[in-house]
Design a protein around this motif. Structure first.
Motif, PDB file in Angstrom:
ATOM      1  N   GLU A  64      -2.360  -1.780   7.800  1.00 42.72           N
ATOM      2  CA  GLU A  64      -3.666  -2.445   7.763  1.00 42.72           C
ATOM      3  C   GLU A  64      -4.175  -2.580   6.338  1.00 42.72           C
ATOM      4  OE1 GLU A  64      -6.096  -0.080  10.306  1.00 42.72           O
ATOM      5  OE2 GLU A  64      -5.359  -1.011  12.168  1.00 42.72           O
ATOM      6  N   LYS A  65      -3.970  -1.538   5.537  1.00 42.68           N
ATOM      7  CA  LYS A  65      -4.438  -1.569   4.146  1.00 42.68           C
ATOM      8  C   LYS A  65      -3.577  -2.506   3.300  1.00 42.68           C
ATOM      9  CE  LYS A  65      -6.702   2.920   4.339  1.00 42.68           C
ATOM     10  NZ  LYS A  65      -6.638   4.349   4.054  1.00 42.68           N
ATOM     11  N   TYR A 101       0.850  -1.187   0.000  1.00 44.51           N
ATOM     12  CA  TYR A 101       0.000   0.000   0.000  1.00 44.51           C
ATOM     13  C   TYR A 101       0.884   1.234   0.000  1.00 44.51           C
ATOM     14  CZ  TYR A 101      -3.792   3.213   1.014  1.00 44.51           C
ATOM     15  OH  TYR A 101      -4.697   4.235   0.926  1.00 44.51           O
ATOM     16  N   LYS A 151       0.329   2.608  10.967  1.00 43.62           N
ATOM     17  CA  LYS A 151      -0.651   1.566  11.298  1.00 43.62           C
ATOM     18  C   LYS A 151      -1.728   1.477  10.222  1.00 43.62           C
ATOM     19  CE  LYS A 151      -3.871   0.068  14.888  1.00 43.62           C
ATOM     20  NZ  LYS A 151      -4.503   0.396  16.199  1.00 43.62           N
ATOM     21  N   ASP A 152      -2.191   2.635   9.732  1.00 41.64           N
ATOM     22  CA  ASP A 152      -3.226   2.658   8.692  1.00 41.64           C
ATOM     23  C   ASP A 152      -2.706   2.033   7.410  1.00 41.64           C
ATOM     24  OD1 ASP A 152      -5.850   3.744   7.577  1.00 41.64           O
ATOM     25  OD2 ASP A 152      -4.394   4.727   6.263  1.00 41.64           O
ATOM     26  N   ALA A 153      -1.480   2.399   7.004  1.00 45.97           N
ATOM     27  CA  ALA A 153      -0.898   1.863   5.774  1.00 45.97           C
ATOM     28  C   ALA A 153      -0.683   0.354   5.879  1.00 45.97           C
ATOM     29  CB  ALA A 153       0.421   2.570   5.465  1.00 45.97           C
ATOM     30  N   TYR A 174       0.761  10.703   3.259  1.00 46.97           N
ATOM     31  CA  TYR A 174       0.202  11.048   4.563  1.00 46.97           C
ATOM     32  C   TYR A 174       0.768  12.388   5.014  1.00 46.97           C
ATOM     33  CZ  TYR A 174      -1.569   6.269   5.110  1.00 46.97           C
ATOM     34  OH  TYR A 174      -2.242   5.085   4.950  1.00 46.97           O
ATOM     35  N   SER A 221       0.178   6.484  13.726  1.00 46.52           N
ATOM     36  CA  SER A 221      -1.141   6.099  13.239  1.00 46.52           C
ATOM     37  C   SER A 221      -1.157   5.977  11.724  1.00 46.52           C
ATOM     38  CB  SER A 221      -2.203   7.098  13.706  1.00 46.52           C
ATOM     39  OG  SER A 221      -1.900   8.408  13.262  1.00 46.52           O
ATOM     40  N   SER A 222      -0.328   6.785  11.033  1.00 49.96           N
ATOM     41  CA  SER A 222      -0.218   6.679   9.574  1.00 49.96           C
ATOM     42  C   SER A 222       0.381   5.337   9.182  1.00 49.96           C
ATOM     43  CB  SER A 222       0.656   7.816   9.024  1.00 49.96           C
ATOM     44  OG  SER A 222       0.082   9.076   9.254  1.00 49.96           O
ATOM     45  N   GLU A 235      -2.067  13.732  10.835  1.00 50.48           N
ATOM     46  CA  GLU A 235      -2.182  12.362  11.329  1.00 50.48           C
ATOM     47  C   GLU A 235      -0.799  11.890  11.757  1.00 50.48           C
ATOM     48  OE1 GLU A 235      -4.135   8.075   9.954  1.00 50.48           O
ATOM     49  OE2 GLU A 235      -3.984   9.728   8.533  1.00 50.48           O
TER      50      GLU A 235
END
Length: 517
Positions: free
Chosen positions: A472-473, A452, A468-470, A456, A465-466, A461
């Motif tokens: 997860e995706k 991914y 973690k989001d990347a 960001y 957390s950025s 953000e």
């Protein structure tokens, strides 16, 4: 429990069987047929007949194919593509298909529309999507396009508009209609990302025919319960459904299969690999067991793109390369090759064409064919040809090196017999057992990956957390590609600050890998 791996090269189609411990049970190498499908079927049939294993014990089958690459280069079997760019009127000065070869535009029909929508570079709204405008366009294109590419301005920051348009298309044309969204394919840079997305959309018919043909070939041989995967160009695998969404990711999977296979055979995770085929030689670099990725835009079929591609140099040198001597006595090697006809045209096989394989046999580097048929070649001449071969490889290696130090080189591929034992710039050369089918082995031992990439803004953000989001995706992409979620692990994080952005924006790319189902 067995795995089958098949890799289709320009000259040969290799097929292998591995057991549950990844030990090679049997391997076959046969000429690649003009239609490719026939070559796959014959290789598979020969493999199973000679291996004499219980077909019911075959659990996985992997295919590395050049079909998508060939379709783009040869301009064949491509779909009619409609291009929707979200960003009117801001992007009207550079329309889609800018700088494309005219013959390619004619084949894809060149239908495009610039509509309202898109974002600014900092994620601020440029324009709202007009759903009625999209629906009117779809009514106009109905039965005229076979696939649609959706490209939003700065969708690498926010891609909700692209996904909205994708939903509208599938509401109008059906869930099965192929739609390619640029934010899921390319990187930063509107035109290159758009180009990659259009090519991905154009390959929908090619990948459908390839996957159905492979499954049919397996079923014809009585293999009906195996999980089927296609190879990606980062050295990992993807499921059939995922491949149908992202067929462009199969481009350049051949060299990466060889690099991964070389890593497995040599038990080395960081090294340079030279894969010598019948027509070309590919040089790549292993970093922690995976191919190094290219950091620059890559041209595919004379079209500039920026999707994920391995950092590979290919040179026109292989086991079937033709050797010529000019009237002035100058020696040239390749780039043309007798290819899969080497068994008929090379001197050692009774043919009339002087090839690099003939030189290797004359110098005692290989024992193939009838060596008496090249005994008339002067040794000094053969050594001069070998020096020319070495010079081609040395130059290519220098381009791949990141320092002046001599490197370690793993040598694989069926054409590797033509490579001299001493190459300038190489401190150690490793030749592995079964290296001639490293590509098929690489296809068989690969894992499933997910990747991914997004911009960001850390001031809005936080970095944690950025990340973690990347991740997860990326994990979601890996699961879609066929990975078991419990086995997925993070293998790579790349952060690139965007210096021109006022709010500490960073291009973040995350890669994960997991075991196949």
């Amino acid at each position: 429990m067995y795995r089958i791996g098949i890799d289709v090269g320009g000259t040969n189609t290799d097929a292998i069987i591995l057991d549950e411990r990844h030990q090679l049970i049997h391997a076959v190498k046969s000429p690649t047929s003009l239609d490719i499908k026939t070559g796959i079927e014959s290789s598979l049939r020969q493999l199973l007949q000679e291996a004499k294993i219980d077909k019911a014990q075959i659990t996985h089958a992997m295919l590395g194919t050049t079909q998508c690459t060939n379709a783009i280069v040869e301009r064949k079997k491509l779909a009619k593509v409609g291009v929707i760019r979200l960003g009117y009127p801001a992007t009207a000065s550079v329309p889609p298909y800018t700088a494309w070869p005219k013959d390619m535009v004619d084949i894809l029909s060149g239908s495009y529309s610039l509509v309202q929508g898109g974002y600014e570079y900092d994620g601020q709204l440029l324009g709202e999507v007009d759903e009625e405008e999209i629906k009117a366009l779809l009514d106009k294109w109905r039965n005229h396009v076979e696939s649609i590419a959706v490209i939003g301005v700065f969708s690498s920051i926010k891609n909700d508009q692209e996904l909205l348009v994708r939903d509208l298309i599938q509401e109008e044309y059906g869930e099965a209609f192929p739609v390619s969204c640029s934010s899921l394919i390319g990187s930063v840079g509107l035109i290159e990302r758009e180009n990659a997305t259009i090519l991905n959309a154009a390959l929908c018919k090619v990948i459908a025919a390839t996957t159905s043909g492979f499954i049919h070939a397996l079923e014809e041989e009585g293999i009906k319960s195996a999980q089927v995967y296609l190879c990606q160009n980062d050295g990992t695998l993807m499921s059939i459904d995922y491949a149908k969404q992202f067929p462009i990711l199969t481009i350049a999977c051949g060299p990466t299969n060889s690099i991964r296979g070389a890593s497995y055979l040599a038990q080395i995770k960081d090294t340079m690999v030279l894969d010598v085929g019948g027509t070309t030689s590919d040089i790549g670099v292993l970093q922690d067991g995976f191919p190094r990725e290219s950091s620059v835009a890559v041209e595919v079929g004379d079209i500039r793109t920026n999707f994920r591609m391995p950092d590979i140099i290919s040179v026109g040198l292989g086991g079937g390369s033709i050797v010529r001597v000019s009237d002035s006595g100058a020696i040239t090697v390749g780039p043309d090759s007798v290819g899969y006809r080497i068994g008929e045209e090379a001197l050692v096989f009774g043919g009339n064409t002087l090839t690099t394989t003939d030189i290797a046999v004359r110098l005692g580097l290989a024992e193939v064919g009838d060596k008496s048929l090249v005994s008339h070649l002067e040794e000094d001449f053969a050594l001069a040809v070998q020096a020319q071969i070495a010079a081609i490889i040395e130059q290519a290696i220098d381009k791949m090196k990141t320092s002046s130090e001599d490197i370690q080189l793993v040598l694989v591929g069926g054409g590797s017999i033509i490579i001299p034992d001493q190459i300038r710039g190489v401190a150690r050369m490793i030749k592995t057992e079964n290296g001639n089918v490293a590509n098929a082995i690489g296809a068989s031992i690969a894992q499933i990956s997910g990747q991914y990439e997004q911009i960001y803004i850390y001031s809005r953000e936080p970095r944690e957390s950025s990340l973690k989001d990347a991740e997860e995706k990326a994990v979601k992409q890996a699961v879609l590609a066929g990975a078991v979620s419990e086995t997925i692990e993070l293998v790579e994080v790349e952060e690139t600050p965007l210096a021109y952005h006022p709010e500490n924006a960073t291009r973040l790319r995350v890669k994960v890998v997991g075991k196949m189902k």
